[in-house]
Scaffold this motif. Structure first.
Motif: not given
Length: 181
Positions: A107-108, A111, A129, A133
């Motif tokens: 996810i980081d 982003l 975020r 998720q």
């Protein structure tokens, strides 16, 4: 025996489907299609505009029609939209007519890759975020069930991802040939 003439890339937005898909198509000397781009070109407007006028459901109907159209083409590489696997008809069309690769990453990383992108309507939220998720939690089982191969596109260099996909694709083709003979 499964048809493997085409390669399809699935996964969340921002995992690199278009980037990797273009490289795969170049390596295989095949045409490349991005299903979202085909929708935009046919409509004459961008995805956020389609979402604002027709909502997600209207967009998904258009996406399904485009996926049906593109999966009927021979010898292509296609990057699908992140939500393409939501509809069972799309999953069935992809699985029946090609080698399906699930690209995933953290996810980081997503982003970071999408931080300046204004063309992703599902990330137009106060908490991108949390949205990612939630999308991943809902779609992960669908991606996994649809895929012939899964690879982390966030921790490996793009060339390594492409090389690995090509190796797996070749192995799948050889497996199919051994079954046929």
């Amino acid at each position: 025996m499964k048809k493997l003439e085409n390669i399809y890339l699935i996964g969340l937005m921002g995992v690199g489907k278009t980037t990797i898909g273009k490289q795969l198509a170049k390596a295989l000397q095949r045409p490349f299609y991005d299903s979202d781009k085909v929708i935009e070109d046919s409509m004459g407007v961008d995805i956020p505009t389609i979402f604002s006028y027709e909502g997600e459901e209207g967009f998904r109907l258009r996406e399904q029609a485009v996926i049906q159209q593109l999966t009927a083409l021979p010898g292509i590489v296609m990057a699908t939209g992140g939500g393409s696997v939501i509809r069972p008809e799309n999953r069935e069309a992809l699985k029946a007519s090609g080698f399906v690769v699930y690209l995933h990453c953290s996810i980081d990383k997503i982003l970071y890759r999408t931080r300046h992108d204004t063309q992703r309507p599902l990330l137009r939220t106060d908490n991108p975020r949390q949205r990612l998720q939630s999308l991943l939690a809902a779609r992960e089982p669908l991606y996994t069930a649809c895929a012939d191969f899964k690879i982390d596109s966030g921790s490996l260099p793009g060339k390594t991802v492409v090389k690995t996909i090509l190796q797996q694709y070749q192995a799948a083709l050889e497996h199919n040939e051994s079954i046929a003979s």
